[in-house]
Scaffold this active site. Sequence first.
Site, PDB file in Angstrom:
ATOM      1  N   LYS A   9       0.754  -1.120  -0.091  1.00  0.00           N
ATOM      2  CA  LYS A   9      -0.044  -0.221  -0.078  1.00  0.00           C
ATOM      3  C   LYS A   9       0.970   1.174  -0.001  1.00  0.00           C
ATOM      4  O   LYS A   9       1.751   1.371   0.761  1.00  0.00           O
ATOM      5  CB  LYS A   9      -0.692  -0.075   1.174  1.00  0.00           C
ATOM      6  CG  LYS A   9      -1.690   0.984   1.580  1.00  0.00           C
ATOM      7  CD  LYS A   9      -2.639   1.036   2.552  1.00  0.00           C
ATOM      8  CE  LYS A   9      -2.359   0.891   4.041  1.00  0.00           C
ATOM      9  NZ  LYS A   9      -3.503   0.913   4.791  1.00  0.00           N
ATOM     10  N   SER A  25      -5.571   3.962 -16.705  1.00  0.00           N
ATOM     11  CA  SER A  25      -4.500   3.395 -15.635  1.00  0.00           C
ATOM     12  C   SER A  25      -4.091   4.543 -14.732  1.00  0.00           C
ATOM     13  O   SER A  25      -4.719   5.563 -14.664  1.00  0.00           O
ATOM     14  CB  SER A  25      -3.376   3.236 -16.474  1.00  0.00           C
ATOM     15  OG  SER A  25      -2.771   4.309 -17.266  1.00  0.00           O
ATOM     16  N   THR A  57      -7.632  -0.207 -11.185  1.00  0.00           N
ATOM     17  CA  THR A  57      -7.022   0.141 -12.644  1.00  0.00           C
ATOM     18  C   THR A  57      -5.739  -0.745 -12.386  1.00  0.00           C
ATOM     19  O   THR A  57      -5.421  -1.538 -11.716  1.00  0.00           O
ATOM     20  CB  THR A  57      -6.719   1.422 -12.899  1.00  0.00           C
ATOM     21  OG1 THR A  57      -6.290   1.641 -14.244  1.00  0.00           O
ATOM     22  CG2 THR A  57      -6.087   2.259 -11.944  1.00  0.00           C
ATOM     23  N   TYR A  58      -4.817  -0.501 -13.428  1.00  0.00           N
ATOM     24  CA  TYR A  58      -3.237  -0.858 -13.520  1.00  0.00           C
ATOM     25  C   TYR A  58      -2.294  -0.005 -13.515  1.00  0.00           C
ATOM     26  O   TYR A  58      -2.669   1.281 -13.900  1.00  0.00           O
ATOM     27  CB  TYR A  58      -3.047  -1.890 -14.552  1.00  0.00           C
ATOM     28  CG  TYR A  58      -3.158  -1.271 -15.876  1.00  0.00           C
ATOM     29  CD1 TYR A  58      -2.254  -0.771 -16.589  1.00  0.00           C
ATOM     30  CD2 TYR A  58      -4.517  -1.089 -16.581  1.00  0.00           C
ATOM     31  CE1 TYR A  58      -2.220  -0.094 -17.822  1.00  0.00           C
ATOM     32  CE2 TYR A  58      -4.816  -0.377 -17.994  1.00  0.00           C
ATOM     33  CZ  TYR A  58      -3.580   0.117 -18.281  1.00  0.00           C
ATOM     34  OH  TYR A  58      -3.733   0.957 -19.546  1.00  0.00           O
ATOM     35  N   GLY A  73      -7.533   8.496 -18.115  1.00  0.00           N
ATOM     36  CA  GLY A  73      -8.607   7.977 -18.726  1.00  0.00           C
ATOM     37  C   GLY A  73      -9.840   8.063 -17.948  1.00  0.00           C
ATOM     38  O   GLY A  73     -10.094   9.257 -16.923  1.00  0.00           O
ATOM     39  N   ALA A  74     -10.680   7.195 -17.706  1.00  0.00           N
ATOM     40  CA  ALA A  74     -12.088   7.299 -17.007  1.00  0.00           C
ATOM     41  C   ALA A  74     -11.402   7.640 -15.429  1.00  0.00           C
ATOM     42  O   ALA A  74     -12.440   8.368 -14.756  1.00  0.00           O
ATOM     43  CB  ALA A  74     -12.796   6.112 -17.054  1.00  0.00           C
ATOM     44  N   ALA A  75     -10.408   7.043 -15.097  1.00  0.00           N
ATOM     45  CA  ALA A  75     -10.110   7.172 -13.504  1.00  0.00           C
ATOM     46  C   ALA A  75      -9.801   8.719 -13.288  1.00  0.00           C
ATOM     47  O   ALA A  75     -10.025   9.171 -12.021  1.00  0.00           O
ATOM     48  CB  ALA A  75      -8.966   6.618 -13.409  1.00  0.00           C
TER      49      ALA A  75
END
Length: 121
Positions: A9, A25, A57-58, A73-75
């Site tokens: 984390k 991502s 996501t990655y 992107g969408a994130a």
Amino acid sequence: MMIEVLKSKLHCVEVTEANLKYMGSITIDEDLMDAANMIAGEKVEIVNNNNGERLETYIIKGERGSGCICLNGAAARKCEVGDTIIIISYAMMDIEEAKNYKPTIIFPKNNRLEEYSYFME
């Protein structure tokens, strides 16, 4: 039996960029990735402390030493520049291994490792 447990984390890092036009991502400073035992392409969960959003996501490797935390992107719609987020990765392991596993938890200061706290629970 296999279970999913906390692997590592990055706790309370600050979003430095949000790039809606980039394919989805999260870009993370490579120093932070190394410290947290994370790799490019790894699936992560993002928890936004400012608005409660959670997403998966990655990872894309970011410039080493830059402090970059960029949602792509969408994130990018889920986090704004300046938001504080937690980046979490998990691992599958058998229950006996999980009982003794110690996750890597990093508390960077200002997205840098010059001053940070590190511990394994």
